[in-house]
Design a protein around this motif. Structure first.
Motif, PDB file in Angstrom:
ATOM      1  N   PRO A 134      23.862  15.989  39.613  1.00 29.48           N
ATOM      2  CA  PRO A 134      23.048  17.063  39.035  1.00 29.48           C
ATOM      3  C   PRO A 134      24.217  18.428  39.137  1.00 29.48           C
ATOM      4  CG  PRO A 134      21.470  16.090  40.275  1.00 29.48           C
ATOM      5  CD  PRO A 134      22.805  15.220  40.334  1.00 29.48           C
ATOM      6  N   ILE A 135      25.028  18.107  40.054  1.00 35.28           N
ATOM      7  CA  ILE A 135      25.993  19.334  40.379  1.00 35.28           C
ATOM      8  C   ILE A 135      27.613  18.934  39.706  1.00 35.28           C
ATOM      9  CG2 ILE A 135      24.869  20.009  42.766  1.00 35.28           C
ATOM     10  CD1 ILE A 135      27.092  18.468  44.388  1.00 35.28           C
ATOM     11  N   GLY A 136      27.786  18.001  38.797  1.00 33.32           N
ATOM     12  CA  GLY A 136      28.761  17.922  38.111  1.00 33.32           C
ATOM     13  C   GLY A 136      30.019  17.124  38.862  1.00 33.32           C
ATOM     14  N   THR A 137      29.653  16.426  39.788  1.00 38.46           N
ATOM     15  CA  THR A 137      30.507  15.485  40.398  1.00 38.46           C
ATOM     16  C   THR A 137      30.284  14.091  40.332  1.00 38.46           C
ATOM     17  OG1 THR A 137      29.938  15.799  42.685  1.00 38.46           O
ATOM     18  CG2 THR A 137      31.509  17.192  41.761  1.00 38.46           C
ATOM     19  N   VAL A 138      30.999  13.064  40.581  1.00 38.64           N
ATOM     20  CA  VAL A 138      30.638  11.544  40.779  1.00 38.64           C
ATOM     21  C   VAL A 138      29.722  11.373  41.737  1.00 38.64           C
ATOM     22  CG1 VAL A 138      31.600   9.343  40.817  1.00 38.64           C
ATOM     23  CG2 VAL A 138      32.717  10.938  39.616  1.00 38.64           C
TER      24      VAL A 138
ATOM     25  N   GLU B 244      31.327  11.030  32.618  1.00 43.01           N
ATOM     26  CA  GLU B 244      30.020  11.777  32.528  1.00 43.01           C
ATOM     27  C   GLU B 244      28.889  11.124  33.059  1.00 43.01           C
ATOM     28  OE1 GLU B 244      29.559  13.498  28.570  1.00 43.01           O
ATOM     29  OE2 GLU B 244      30.663  15.156  29.015  1.00 43.01           O
ATOM     30  N   TRP B 245      28.847   9.998  32.664  1.00 39.18           N
ATOM     31  CA  TRP B 245      27.543   9.328  33.054  1.00 39.18           C
ATOM     32  C   TRP B 245      27.565   8.701  34.602  1.00 39.18           C
ATOM     33  CZ3 TRP B 245      29.070   4.236  33.972  1.00 39.18           C
ATOM     34  CH2 TRP B 245      30.139   3.899  33.115  1.00 39.18           C
TER      35      TRP B 245
ATOM     36  N   SER C  74      22.423  14.879  23.745  1.00 43.39           N
ATOM     37  CA  SER C  74      22.175  13.867  24.077  1.00 43.39           C
ATOM     38  C   SER C  74      23.396  12.950  23.933  1.00 43.39           C
ATOM     39  CB  SER C  74      20.914  13.129  23.566  1.00 43.39           C
ATOM     40  OG  SER C  74      20.792  12.055  24.048  1.00 43.39           O
ATOM     41  N   ARG C  75      23.639  12.139  24.754  1.00 34.96           N
ATOM     42  CA  ARG C  75      24.876  11.295  24.681  1.00 34.96           C
ATOM     43  C   ARG C  75      24.256   9.906  25.098  1.00 34.96           C
ATOM     44  NH1 ARG C  75      27.029  15.732  26.377  1.00 34.96           N
ATOM     45  NH2 ARG C  75      29.266  16.128  25.986  1.00 34.96           N
ATOM     46  N   GLU C  76      24.999   8.714  24.468  1.00 36.13           N
ATOM     47  CA  GLU C  76      24.368   7.383  24.672  1.00 36.13           C
ATOM     48  C   GLU C  76      25.491   6.367  25.156  1.00 36.13           C
ATOM     49  OE1 GLU C  76      22.175   5.511  21.451  1.00 36.13           O
ATOM     50  OE2 GLU C  76      21.346   7.342  20.994  1.00 36.13           O
ATOM     51  N   ARG C  77      25.335   5.397  26.065  1.00 36.36           N
ATOM     52  CA  ARG C  77      26.272   4.647  26.225  1.00 36.36           C
ATOM     53  C   ARG C  77      25.431   2.898  26.153  1.00 36.36           C
ATOM     54  NH1 ARG C  77      26.780   2.261  31.805  1.00 36.36           N
ATOM     55  NH2 ARG C  77      28.771   1.476  31.769  1.00 36.36           N
ATOM     56  N   ALA C  78      26.475   2.131  25.653  1.00 31.64           N
ATOM     57  CA  ALA C  78      25.857   0.689  25.453  1.00 31.64           C
ATOM     58  C   ALA C  78      26.902  -0.292  26.193  1.00 31.64           C
ATOM     59  CB  ALA C  78      25.723   0.453  24.174  1.00 31.64           C
ATOM     60  N   TYR C  79      26.570  -1.291  26.761  1.00 35.61           N
ATOM     61  CA  TYR C  79      27.263  -2.145  27.334  1.00 35.61           C
ATOM     62  C   TYR C  79      26.774  -3.539  27.382  1.00 35.61           C
ATOM     63  CZ  TYR C  79      24.924  -1.087  31.791  1.00 35.61           C
ATOM     64  OH  TYR C  79      23.883  -1.172  32.498  1.00 35.61           O
TER      65      TYR C  79
END
Length: 163
Positions: free
Chosen positions: A70-74, A65-66, A2-7
């Protein structure tokens, strides 16, 4: 893993109020100089306004990354948001004090995928036609080598005080 992002962002009412009391040229000059807070969408998506004057607006976005689908592109919606911002701001840069706009439509054509490896994406929007009630603008999203990632066109409804 898991990764997190805050802004963080500022109250959008301040920016909306300022937009009503400046012509497009002055409004965007103040935004670019950070004299006005960026709109919350910029923090949400991770894009930044580089320039907006005389019917032209430029935004940049570093793919992360965020942004991925689902297929790994923007995700196309991220690219559409980038284009919509450049298109609308290009129109807004030509508006007089008290005028506003809203997008009527947006058409985008994706020509190649974008990933983290694409590098900094640049979207330049340009006004094609500017009437009293509607405007049309076009945009390209390009990678650092100039390869086109997507092309977009939009029309905007122009709303003037008293109309």
């Amino acid at each position: 893993m898991s990764r997190e992002r805050a802004y963080a962002w500022t109250d959008p009412k301040e920016l909306a109020e300022a937009a009503q009391h400046h012509d497009g040229r002055d409004f965007f000059a103040r935004l670019v100089k950070a004299e006005l807070p960026a709109p919350p969408i910029n923090a949400t998506v991770g894009m930044s306004l580089v320039e907006a004057v005389d019917g032209r607006a430029v935004f940049e976005l570093e793919p992360m990354e965020w942004h991925y689908n689902p297929i790994g592109t923007v995700h196309g919606g991220i690219l559409a948001t980038l284009a919509d911002s450049a298109l609308g701001c290009a129109v807004h840069s030509n508006l007089p004090e008290g005028a506003a706009y809203t997008s009527l439509d947006l058409t985008i054509k994706f020509t190649r995928p974008a990933t983290i490896d694409s590098g900094l994406l640049r979207c330049e929007g340009r006004v094609v036609s500017m009437g009293r009630r509607t405007a049309t603008a076009e945009a390209e999203i390009t990678d650092p080598t100039g390869r086109v990632i997507a092309r977009a066109i939009a029309s905007c409804l122009i709303m003037r005080r008293g109309s």
